[in-house]
Design a protein around this motif. Structure first.
Motif, PDB file in Angstrom:
ATOM      1  N   MET A  73      -4.367  47.770  20.481  1.00 20.54           N
ATOM      2  CA  MET A  73      -4.181  47.360  18.635  1.00 20.54           C
ATOM      3  C   MET A  73      -3.657  45.815  19.101  1.00 20.54           C
ATOM      4  SD  MET A  73      -3.493  48.764  16.218  1.00 20.54           S
ATOM      5  CE  MET A  73      -2.568  49.508  15.864  1.00 20.54           C
ATOM      6  N   SER A  74      -3.636  45.398  20.389  1.00 22.07           N
ATOM      7  CA  SER A  74      -3.807  43.967  19.586  1.00 22.07           C
ATOM      8  C   SER A  74      -5.210  43.444  19.470  1.00 22.07           C
ATOM      9  CB  SER A  74      -3.292  43.527  21.508  1.00 22.07           C
ATOM     10  OG  SER A  74      -3.841  43.711  22.719  1.00 22.07           O
ATOM     11  N   GLN A  75      -6.370  43.877  20.846  1.00 17.22           N
ATOM     12  CA  GLN A  75      -8.139  43.753  20.358  1.00 17.22           C
ATOM     13  C   GLN A  75      -8.164  43.989  19.244  1.00 17.22           C
ATOM     14  OE1 GLN A  75      -9.697  46.641  23.411  1.00 17.22           O
ATOM     15  NE2 GLN A  75      -9.311  45.032  25.168  1.00 17.22           N
ATOM     16  N   LEU A  76      -7.849  44.919  18.392  1.00 16.39           N
ATOM     17  CA  LEU A  76      -8.575  45.065  17.146  1.00 16.39           C
ATOM     18  C   LEU A  76      -7.678  44.000  16.193  1.00 16.39           C
ATOM     19  CD1 LEU A  76      -9.335  46.747  15.057  1.00 16.39           C
ATOM     20  CD2 LEU A  76      -7.702  48.203  14.599  1.00 16.39           C
ATOM     21  N   VAL A  77      -6.398  44.193  16.685  1.00 12.88           N
ATOM     22  CA  VAL A  77      -5.784  42.573  15.716  1.00 12.88           C
ATOM     23  C   VAL A  77      -6.748  41.088  15.335  1.00 12.88           C
ATOM     24  CG1 VAL A  77      -3.749  41.284  15.407  1.00 12.88           C
ATOM     25  CG2 VAL A  77      -3.413  44.018  15.818  1.00 12.88           C
ATOM     26  N   ASP A  78      -6.886  40.774  16.952  1.00 10.70           N
ATOM     27  CA  ASP A  78      -8.216  39.706  17.800  1.00 10.70           C
ATOM     28  C   ASP A  78      -9.284  39.766  16.605  1.00 10.70           C
ATOM     29  OD1 ASP A  78      -5.300  38.725  19.298  1.00 10.70           O
ATOM     30  OD2 ASP A  78      -6.986  39.971  20.737  1.00 10.70           O
ATOM     31  N   LEU A  79      -9.649  40.940  16.547  1.00  5.51           N
ATOM     32  CA  LEU A  79     -10.821  41.820  15.788  1.00  5.51           C
ATOM     33  C   LEU A  79     -10.786  41.716  14.728  1.00  5.51           C
ATOM     34  CD1 LEU A  79     -14.041  42.249  16.133  1.00  5.51           C
ATOM     35  CD2 LEU A  79     -13.233  44.732  16.214  1.00  5.51           C
ATOM     36  N   CYS A  80      -9.655  41.623  13.910  1.00  6.41           N
ATOM     37  CA  CYS A  80      -9.684  41.483  12.729  1.00  6.41           C
ATOM     38  C   CYS A  80      -9.595  40.319  12.050  1.00  6.41           C
ATOM     39  CB  CYS A  80      -9.018  42.143  12.301  1.00  6.41           C
ATOM     40  SG  CYS A  80      -8.498  43.698  12.542  1.00  6.41           S
ATOM     41  N   LEU A  81      -9.189  39.347  13.561  1.00  5.65           N
ATOM     42  CA  LEU A  81      -8.266  37.977  12.769  1.00  5.65           C
ATOM     43  C   LEU A  81     -10.013  36.819  12.831  1.00  5.65           C
ATOM     44  CD1 LEU A  81      -5.201  37.612  13.970  1.00  5.65           C
ATOM     45  CD2 LEU A  81      -5.863  38.204  11.884  1.00  5.65           C
ATOM     46  N   LEU A 117      -3.004  49.350  10.806  1.00  4.19           N
ATOM     47  CA  LEU A 117      -2.444  48.737  10.466  1.00  4.19           C
ATOM     48  C   LEU A 117      -2.625  48.245   9.111  1.00  4.19           C
ATOM     49  CD1 LEU A 117      -4.668  46.479  13.058  1.00  4.19           C
ATOM     50  CD2 LEU A 117      -2.934  45.871  12.507  1.00  4.19           C
ATOM     51  N   SER A 118      -2.636  49.576   7.970  1.00  4.58           N
ATOM     52  CA  SER A 118      -3.219  49.118   6.960  1.00  4.58           C
ATOM     53  C   SER A 118      -2.367  48.569   5.860  1.00  4.58           C
ATOM     54  CB  SER A 118      -3.242  50.781   6.173  1.00  4.58           C
ATOM     55  OG  SER A 118      -2.459  51.485   6.462  1.00  4.58           O
ATOM     56  N   SER A 119      -1.290  48.157   6.128  1.00  2.92           N
ATOM     57  CA  SER A 119       0.167  47.506   5.615  1.00  2.92           C
ATOM     58  C   SER A 119      -0.394  46.291   4.973  1.00  2.92           C
ATOM     59  CB  SER A 119       0.918  46.929   5.761  1.00  2.92           C
ATOM     60  OG  SER A 119       1.487  47.351   7.917  1.00  2.92           O
ATOM     61  N   ASN A 120      -1.547  45.556   6.868  1.00  2.00           N
ATOM     62  CA  ASN A 120      -1.969  44.218   6.934  1.00  2.00           C
ATOM     63  C   ASN A 120      -2.944  44.195   7.041  1.00  2.00           C
ATOM     64  OD1 ASN A 120       0.950  42.808   7.894  1.00  2.00           O
ATOM     65  ND2 ASN A 120       0.267  44.123   9.705  1.00  2.00           N
ATOM     66  N   LEU A 121      -4.274  45.389   6.596  1.00  2.00           N
ATOM     67  CA  LEU A 121      -5.201  44.735   6.006  1.00  2.00           C
ATOM     68  C   LEU A 121      -5.782  45.924   4.682  1.00  2.00           C
ATOM     69  CD1 LEU A 121      -7.108  46.791   9.050  1.00  2.00           C
ATOM     70  CD2 LEU A 121      -6.449  43.827   8.844  1.00  2.00           C
ATOM     71  N   ARG A 122      -6.714  44.949   3.942  1.00  2.00           N
ATOM     72  CA  ARG A 122      -7.201  45.209   2.830  1.00  2.00           C
ATOM     73  C   ARG A 122      -8.266  46.175   2.503  1.00  2.00           C
ATOM     74  NH1 ARG A 122      -7.975  41.973  -2.730  1.00  2.00           N
ATOM     75  NH2 ARG A 122      -8.428  43.221  -4.060  1.00  2.00           N
ATOM     76  N   GLU A 123      -7.836  47.169   2.316  1.00  2.00           N
ATOM     77  CA  GLU A 123     -10.084  48.353   2.447  1.00  2.00           C
ATOM     78  C   GLU A 123     -10.599  47.522   0.721  1.00  2.00           C
ATOM     79  OE1 GLU A 123     -13.145  50.313   1.657  1.00  2.00           O
ATOM     80  OE2 GLU A 123     -11.631  50.745   0.107  1.00  2.00           O
ATOM     81  N   LEU A 124     -11.622  46.938   1.168  1.00  2.00           N
ATOM     82  CA  LEU A 124     -12.938  46.202   0.392  1.00  2.00           C
ATOM     83  C   LEU A 124     -13.809  47.077  -0.047  1.00  2.00           C
ATOM     84  CD1 LEU A 124     -13.834  42.874   3.043  1.00  2.00           C
ATOM     85  CD2 LEU A 124     -11.728  42.982   1.151  1.00  2.00           C
ATOM     86  N   THR A 125     -13.692  47.627   0.147  1.00  2.00           N
ATOM     87  CA  THR A 125     -15.445  48.490  -0.563  1.00  2.00           C
ATOM     88  C   THR A 125     -14.644  49.649  -1.796  1.00  2.00           C
ATOM     89  OG1 THR A 125     -15.152  50.754   1.389  1.00  2.00           O
ATOM     90  CG2 THR A 125     -16.427  48.004   1.305  1.00  2.00           C
TER      91      THR A 125
END
Length: 60
Positions: A5-13, A41-49
């Protein structure tokens, strides 16, 4: 200790847009695991498509 999960957060940032195949490849997990982690992480990410397939997310 095994969570990526921490690696995913780093990737998202680090990346302006994150897709499931990109996350799965970078984190070396299955696409189902990447989908589950992105869902957590959906509460912190926004789905764009706005689609059911080929979705992309970005940090709010």
């Amino acid at each position: 200790t095994n969570s990526r999960m921490s690696q995913l957060v780093d990737l998202c940032l680090a990346s302006p847009v994150v897709t499931v195949p990109l996350a799965a490849k970078e984190l070396r997990v299955s696409q189902q695991a990447a989908t589950t982690m992105i869902g957590e992480l959906s509460s912190n990410l926004r789905e764009l498509t706005g689609r059911g397939r080929y979705r992309a997310w970005a940090v709010i």
